[in-house]
Design a protein around this motif. Structure first.
Motif, mmCIF file in Angstrom:
data_model
loop_
_atom_site.group_PDB
_atom_site.id
_atom_site.type_symbol
_atom_site.label_atom_id
_atom_site.label_comp_id
_atom_site.label_asym_id
_atom_site.label_seq_id
_atom_site.Cartn_x
_atom_site.Cartn_y
_atom_site.Cartn_z
ATOM 1 N N GLY A 102 0.814 -1.209 0.000
ATOM 2 C CA GLY A 102 0.000 0.000 0.000
ATOM 3 C C GLY A 102 0.843 1.252 0.000
ATOM 4 N N LEU A 103 0.294 2.289 -0.601
ATOM 5 C CA LEU A 103 0.998 3.570 -0.643
ATOM 6 C C LEU A 103 0.733 4.306 0.660
ATOM 7 C CD1 LEU A 103 2.749 5.360 -2.418
ATOM 8 C CD2 LEU A 103 0.664 6.377 -3.319
ATOM 9 N N GLU A 104 1.731 4.314 1.550
ATOM 10 C CA GLU A 104 1.559 4.901 2.872
ATOM 11 C C GLU A 104 2.728 5.825 3.181
ATOM 12 O OE1 GLU A 104 -0.219 0.700 4.725
ATOM 13 O OE2 GLU A 104 1.754 1.453 5.277
ATOM 14 N N ASP A 105 2.598 6.586 4.254
ATOM 15 C CA ASP A 105 3.722 7.360 4.746
ATOM 16 C C ASP A 105 4.781 6.417 5.294
ATOM 17 O OD1 ASP A 105 1.586 9.984 6.096
ATOM 18 O OD2 ASP A 105 2.426 9.688 4.084
ATOM 19 N N GLY A 106 5.978 6.896 5.316
ATOM 20 C CA GLY A 106 7.054 6.139 5.933
ATOM 21 C C GLY A 106 8.034 5.526 4.964
ATOM 22 N N TYR A 107 7.777 5.658 3.673
ATOM 23 C CA TYR A 107 8.702 5.118 2.690
ATOM 24 C C TYR A 107 9.816 6.110 2.381
ATOM 25 C CZ TYR A 107 5.581 1.258 1.473
ATOM 26 O OH TYR A 107 4.812 0.132 1.503
ATOM 27 N N TYR A 108 10.964 5.576 2.099
ATOM 28 C CA TYR A 108 12.018 6.303 1.419
ATOM 29 C C TYR A 108 11.911 5.936 -0.058
ATOM 30 C CZ TYR A 108 13.876 6.781 6.139
ATOM 31 O OH TYR A 108 14.019 7.051 7.481
ATOM 32 N N TRP A 109 12.219 6.915 -0.930
ATOM 33 C CA TRP A 109 12.003 6.708 -2.359
ATOM 34 C C TRP A 109 13.272 6.971 -3.163
ATOM 35 C CZ3 TRP A 109 7.534 4.516 -3.659
ATOM 36 C CH2 TRP A 109 6.430 4.689 -2.828
ATOM 37 N N GLY A 110 13.429 6.175 -4.223
ATOM 38 C CA GLY A 110 14.431 6.494 -5.217
ATOM 39 C C GLY A 110 13.887 7.521 -6.187
ATOM 40 N N GLN A 111 14.708 7.900 -7.150
ATOM 41 C CA GLN A 111 14.336 8.960 -8.077
ATOM 42 C C GLN A 111 13.436 8.461 -9.202
ATOM 43 O OE1 GLN A 111 17.218 7.403 -8.050
ATOM 44 N NE2 GLN A 111 17.834 6.999 -10.157
ATOM 45 N N GLY A 112 13.361 7.157 -9.384
ATOM 46 C CA GLY A 112 12.532 6.579 -10.430
ATOM 47 C C GLY A 112 13.312 6.269 -11.685
ATOM 48 N N THR A 113 12.911 5.216 -12.363
ATOM 49 C CA THR A 113 13.512 4.840 -13.636
ATOM 50 C C THR A 113 12.399 4.394 -14.571
ATOM 51 O OG1 THR A 113 15.234 3.483 -14.687
ATOM 52 C CG2 THR A 113 13.968 2.442 -12.923
ATOM 53 N N GLN A 114 12.481 4.828 -15.819
ATOM 54 C CA GLN A 114 11.402 4.582 -16.771
ATOM 55 C C GLN A 114 11.532 3.209 -17.418
ATOM 56 O OE1 GLN A 114 8.686 6.559 -17.514
ATOM 57 N NE2 GLN A 114 7.970 4.914 -18.865
ATOM 58 N N VAL A 115 10.408 2.519 -17.484
ATOM 59 C CA VAL A 115 10.306 1.261 -18.217
ATOM 60 C C VAL A 115 9.223 1.436 -19.275
ATOM 61 C CG1 VAL A 115 9.627 -1.165 -18.102
ATOM 62 C CG2 VAL A 115 11.092 -0.190 -16.322
ATOM 63 N N THR A 116 9.586 1.183 -20.514
ATOM 64 C CA THR A 116 8.645 1.308 -21.618
ATOM 65 C C THR A 116 8.603 0.006 -22.398
ATOM 66 O OG1 THR A 116 9.097 3.682 -21.819
ATOM 67 C CG2 THR A 116 8.027 2.611 -23.682
ATOM 68 N N VAL A 117 7.399 -0.542 -22.559
ATOM 69 C CA VAL A 117 7.212 -1.792 -23.277
ATOM 70 C C VAL A 117 6.341 -1.511 -24.493
ATOM 71 C CG1 VAL A 117 6.497 -4.194 -23.148
ATOM 72 C CG2 VAL A 117 7.326 -3.031 -21.088
ATOM 73 N N SER A 118 6.876 -1.774 -25.653
ATOM 74 C CA SER A 118 6.150 -1.515 -26.882
ATOM 75 C C SER A 118 5.559 -2.805 -27.436
ATOM 76 C CB SER A 118 7.062 -0.871 -27.916
ATOM 77 O OG SER A 118 8.162 -1.711 -28.190
ATOM 78 N N SER A 119 4.437 -2.661 -28.112
ATOM 79 C CA SER A 119 3.761 -3.844 -28.669
ATOM 80 C C SER A 119 4.248 -4.148 -30.065
ATOM 81 C CB SER A 119 2.250 -3.601 -28.689
ATOM 82 O OG SER A 119 1.949 -2.443 -29.427
#
Length: 119
Positions: A102-119
């Motif tokens: 669940g999306l709750e308070d208390g997490y530490y987060w990374g900056q994010g990385t993009q994943v793209t899946v093409s059909s």
């Protein structure tokens, strides 16, 4: 405070594989991955505790595998059989008290990385 640094991600075709990695600045009880597609809420997809307990969202179960190396404070998400609906920004997450999807308070987060899946 815990700093998280992700690597991996990119673009693949349907059915392909990608591997995401995340390095933490110190030990954490739980490490996991969330993702957020455009126009959608951030959702938890997998976690692993420091004792090796894992849990997956139904949408990725059987296709994604999470693992961690406690000695190195790292975690990895192996993503196989990727689908276009897996396209999203993927975030490394960690917390000290418990595990959950669940999306709750208390997490530490990374900056994010993009994943793209093409059909």
């Amino acid at each position: 405070q815990v700093q998280l640094v992700e690597s991996g991600g990119g673009s693949v075709q349907t059915g392909g594989s990608l591997r995401l990695s995340c390095s933490a600045s110190r030990s954490t009880f739980c490490m996991g991955w969330f993702r957020q597609a455009p126009g959608k809420e951030r959702e938890g997809i997998a976690y692993i505790s420091m004792y090796g307990t894992t849990r997956y969202a139904d949408s990725v179960k059987g296709r994604f595998t999470i693992s961690r190396d406690n000695a190195k404070n790292t975690q990895t998400l192996q993503m196989n059989s990727l689908l276009p609906e897996d396209t999203a920004m993927y975030y490394c997450a960690a917390r000290q008290d418990r595990c959950g999807l669940g999306l709750e308070d208390g997490y530490y987060w990374g900056q994010g990385t993009q994943v793209t899946v093409s059909s």
